[in-house]
Design a protein around this motif. Sequence first.
Motif, mmCIF file in Angstrom:
data_model
loop_
_atom_site.group_PDB
_atom_site.id
_atom_site.type_symbol
_atom_site.label_atom_id
_atom_site.label_comp_id
_atom_site.label_asym_id
_atom_site.label_seq_id
_atom_site.Cartn_x
_atom_site.Cartn_y
_atom_site.Cartn_z
ATOM 1 N N GLY A 46 0.803 -1.217 0.000
ATOM 2 C CA GLY A 46 0.000 0.000 0.000
ATOM 3 C C GLY A 46 0.835 1.266 0.000
ATOM 4 O O GLY A 46 2.035 1.241 0.263
ATOM 5 N N THR A 47 0.179 2.392 -0.287
ATOM 6 C CA THR A 47 0.862 3.680 -0.388
ATOM 7 C C THR A 47 1.615 4.032 0.885
ATOM 8 O O THR A 47 2.786 4.414 0.843
ATOM 9 C CB THR A 47 -0.192 4.771 -0.643
ATOM 10 N N VAL A 48 0.912 3.903 2.021
ATOM 11 C CA VAL A 48 1.513 4.354 3.281
ATOM 12 C C VAL A 48 2.745 3.544 3.616
ATOM 13 O O VAL A 48 3.757 4.078 4.073
ATOM 14 C CB VAL A 48 0.462 4.279 4.407
ATOM 15 N N GLN A 49 2.687 2.239 3.348
ATOM 16 C CA GLN A 49 3.827 1.392 3.722
ATOM 17 C C GLN A 49 5.044 1.710 2.869
ATOM 18 O O GLN A 49 6.169 1.750 3.380
ATOM 19 C CB GLN A 49 3.438 -0.084 3.584
ATOM 20 N N ILE A 50 4.847 1.942 1.564
ATOM 21 C CA ILE A 50 5.986 2.276 0.697
ATOM 22 C C ILE A 50 6.604 3.588 1.153
ATOM 23 O O ILE A 50 7.818 3.720 1.330
ATOM 24 C CB ILE A 50 5.531 2.394 -0.765
ATOM 25 N N MET A 51 5.738 4.586 1.376
ATOM 26 C CA MET A 51 6.222 5.916 1.749
ATOM 27 C C MET A 51 6.920 5.873 3.109
ATOM 28 O O MET A 51 7.954 6.504 3.310
ATOM 29 C CB MET A 51 5.005 6.843 1.808
ATOM 30 N N LEU A 52 6.353 5.077 4.025
ATOM 31 C CA LEU A 52 6.931 4.963 5.366
ATOM 32 C C LEU A 52 8.326 4.361 5.288
ATOM 33 O O LEU A 52 9.264 4.859 5.922
ATOM 34 C CB LEU A 52 6.008 4.079 6.217
ATOM 35 N N GLY A 53 8.476 3.296 4.472
ATOM 36 C CA GLY A 53 9.781 2.670 4.331
ATOM 37 C C GLY A 53 10.812 3.646 3.816
ATOM 38 O O GLY A 53 11.941 3.711 4.319
ATOM 39 N N ALA A 54 10.418 4.439 2.805
ATOM 40 C CA ALA A 54 11.370 5.392 2.236
ATOM 41 C C ALA A 54 11.712 6.471 3.249
ATOM 42 O O ALA A 54 12.880 6.845 3.412
ATOM 43 C CB ALA A 54 10.785 6.006 0.974
ATOM 44 N N VAL A 55 10.695 6.977 3.949
ATOM 45 C CA VAL A 55 10.931 8.123 4.827
ATOM 46 C C VAL A 55 11.713 7.729 6.077
ATOM 47 O O VAL A 55 12.504 8.524 6.579
ATOM 48 C CB VAL A 55 9.591 8.806 5.157
ATOM 49 N N VAL A 56 11.512 6.497 6.553
ATOM 50 C CA VAL A 56 12.310 6.064 7.715
ATOM 51 C C VAL A 56 13.786 6.091 7.354
ATOM 52 O O VAL A 56 14.629 6.590 8.118
ATOM 53 C CB VAL A 56 11.872 4.661 8.180
ATOM 54 N N THR A 57 14.119 5.607 6.147
ATOM 55 C CA THR A 57 15.518 5.654 5.704
ATOM 56 C C THR A 57 15.985 7.091 5.563
ATOM 57 O O THR A 57 17.115 7.435 5.946
ATOM 58 C CB THR A 57 15.658 4.935 4.360
ATOM 59 N N GLY A 58 15.120 7.944 4.995
ATOM 60 C CA GLY A 58 15.477 9.349 4.857
ATOM 61 C C GLY A 58 15.737 10.000 6.200
ATOM 62 O O GLY A 58 16.671 10.783 6.351
ATOM 63 N N LEU A 59 14.931 9.634 7.206
ATOM 64 C CA LEU A 59 15.134 10.224 8.533
ATOM 65 C C LEU A 59 16.427 9.725 9.177
ATOM 66 O O LEU A 59 17.062 10.451 9.937
ATOM 67 C CB LEU A 59 13.930 9.930 9.431
ATOM 68 N N PHE A 60 16.821 8.495 8.848
ATOM 69 C CA PHE A 60 18.118 8.000 9.327
ATOM 70 C C PHE A 60 19.239 8.902 8.834
ATOM 71 O O PHE A 60 20.064 9.373 9.621
ATOM 72 C CB PHE A 60 18.375 6.587 8.783
ATOM 73 N N THR A 61 19.251 9.142 7.509
ATOM 74 C CA THR A 61 20.331 9.953 6.958
ATOM 75 C C THR A 61 20.232 11.381 7.473
ATOM 76 O O THR A 61 21.250 11.995 7.808
ATOM 77 C CB THR A 61 20.289 9.933 5.426
ATOM 78 N N ALA A 62 19.004 11.917 7.560
ATOM 79 C CA ALA A 62 18.840 13.293 8.051
ATOM 80 C C ALA A 62 19.322 13.413 9.491
ATOM 81 O O ALA A 62 19.981 14.391 9.857
ATOM 82 C CB ALA A 62 17.378 13.715 7.934
ATOM 83 N N ALA A 63 19.013 12.391 10.310
ATOM 84 C CA ALA A 63 19.435 12.446 11.711
ATOM 85 C C ALA A 63 20.952 12.389 11.814
ATOM 86 O O ALA A 63 21.561 13.066 12.650
ATOM 87 C CB ALA A 63 18.803 11.291 12.489
ATOM 88 N N THR A 64 21.572 11.578 10.942
ATOM 89 C CA THR A 64 23.039 11.498 10.962
ATOM 90 C C THR A 64 23.644 12.847 10.622
ATOM 91 O O THR A 64 24.565 13.329 11.292
ATOM 92 C CB THR A 64 23.515 10.451 9.941
ATOM 93 N N VAL A 65 23.120 13.497 9.559
ATOM 94 C CA VAL A 65 23.674 14.777 9.149
ATOM 95 C C VAL A 65 23.399 15.840 10.213
ATOM 96 O O VAL A 65 24.259 16.667 10.508
ATOM 97 C CB VAL A 65 23.088 15.187 7.776
ATOM 98 N N SER A 66 22.209 15.776 10.841
ATOM 99 C CA SER A 66 21.870 16.816 11.817
ATOM 100 C C SER A 66 22.731 16.723 13.063
ATOM 101 O O SER A 66 22.744 17.649 13.874
ATOM 102 C CB SER A 66 20.401 16.721 12.193
ATOM 103 N N SER A 67 23.451 15.614 13.249
ATOM 104 C CA SER A 67 24.307 15.521 14.436
ATOM 105 C C SER A 67 25.555 16.394 14.292
ATOM 106 O O SER A 67 26.223 16.674 15.275
ATOM 107 C CB SER A 67 24.697 14.068 14.703
#
Lengths: 234, 285
Positions: A46-67
Amino acid sequence: MTIEPELIWIVVYVTIGGMLGCLGAHLLPVGGAPAAMGTATGIATGTVQIMLGAVVTGLFTAATVSSFSNNIWLVSLAGAVGATIMIQVVMFMANVLYAFGCGVVPVSGRVAVDPITKAPQTAYKTPQTDGHGVPDVVFISGTVGGFMGGFGGALMYFALLFYANFMYGTAVIAALSIFVANAILAAYNIRGTTEGYWDPKFKKMPKALIGSFCVSVLAGIVVMLATIALGGGA
Amino acid sequence: MAAAEEKKAEEKKVEEKPKVEFKFPPNETQLGIIAGIIAALITIFTGLPAVIKAVGMIFAFVWCADSVRKTSKYGLGTGVPSIGVMGTGYGVVGALMGLAFARFGNIGQFYPGVLVGVVFMGLIGLVSGFFSNSEKYIALKIPRLERAMMELGMAGTLALLLEISIVTGSLNFDAVVTRVMETGVIAFMFILSGMAMFHPYNACLGPDERRERTLMVPVEISGLLCIILGFALLILGTSPWGPWDPALLIVFGVVIWVVFYTRFIKTCMKECYATVGTGLIKTIE
């Protein structure tokens, strides 16, 4: 009590992030249950699951950079790149599985000729099905969708981390939660399967964006009120 | 001869099958009111032992699963899991807001301020449901979608607040951030709460779905969640009642899980037309 500009920026960024998430979800190749049987174009969930998977990864990288950086563009683009890589890997692996596992070629079911590469589609489509796999144009559309979704998610994360002064984990989980509330509106609007920006369902997108705008503004106000209650953004 | 007798016995068995037991008395509105009041009361009394909070959590999850059932009953354009994940998302935002407001208007150990988060999430759910259902916007045209999404937001917030309250033993924002968010316990909570919301209807949906049977599953999953929260509480050592509190919670979770799991399986066996063993996995020759 004075309202500091940072509090307004929280609402603005959460709204922009939520609307980008809703827009990005419309661009993704959503296959749903038919794609699990190889009878529709897209990824088989479903839409939400695909988007969630992508965004969780995006938040990983964003959190790393924000450190180590507090530049809004750097953090947001890091999230966008993370989400894009994730969605591209998923689309590529789906193609590998469909081609070598099921023996079907990636082909669009909605158009006769690929709008970008001009490759013929109808000749390769199995009769009675709605396309298979992730063809070229769907891949490009999905990449743009992942980029927008990741950018939106990371923008929300940035606002929560630096303006609302949440800790890393709290900011990530709150950004994810607001993102899901917006992605669901896109999922309601898509209703099942979509291929991307040339799909007829994409024309209904502005209506979902209005809903997403209102929900995001409310969510931004919720975060703003929480920040005020915790001590005025300090 | 023996075959005919066997067939007869089988027919008799089949005739006996459609027997429905275990009625769940409250209807959807009554369940919402009862579960909401009980969960809200247990949420604002933070000094209670973890087991009592777990009881409130079970009520909240039953309400959540019932709301997901209401939302998804008419066939949406998205999967049931998405609705459950959305309910958890509402719950996390609402819980954060409630915790931020917890220090206002408290009387000793009672924190009625946390209910601000519940009210706001109800509002966001209502707006979201309105835009999804309205003819001018997304036009899903599902009866009572607004109400179902509003209830989902409220129930999700109460469930998440109770889970947080179990793990930290208080409703202090800083304590929650250091003990729940930064330790990663929230990851378990997020996905298991989602499970408790979407799995019941996702697993049971179909033409023969029965509300009483479906609502046994959230109780069972809450039992599993109690076990995990009990271990988290034991390791963090945050309970004001000492190590007996988490131990009791783990035992409670195991009992709930075993009882409702066996009960659910038995009910399924009883209400289905027939159960046939297929043996080992067969290969196509």
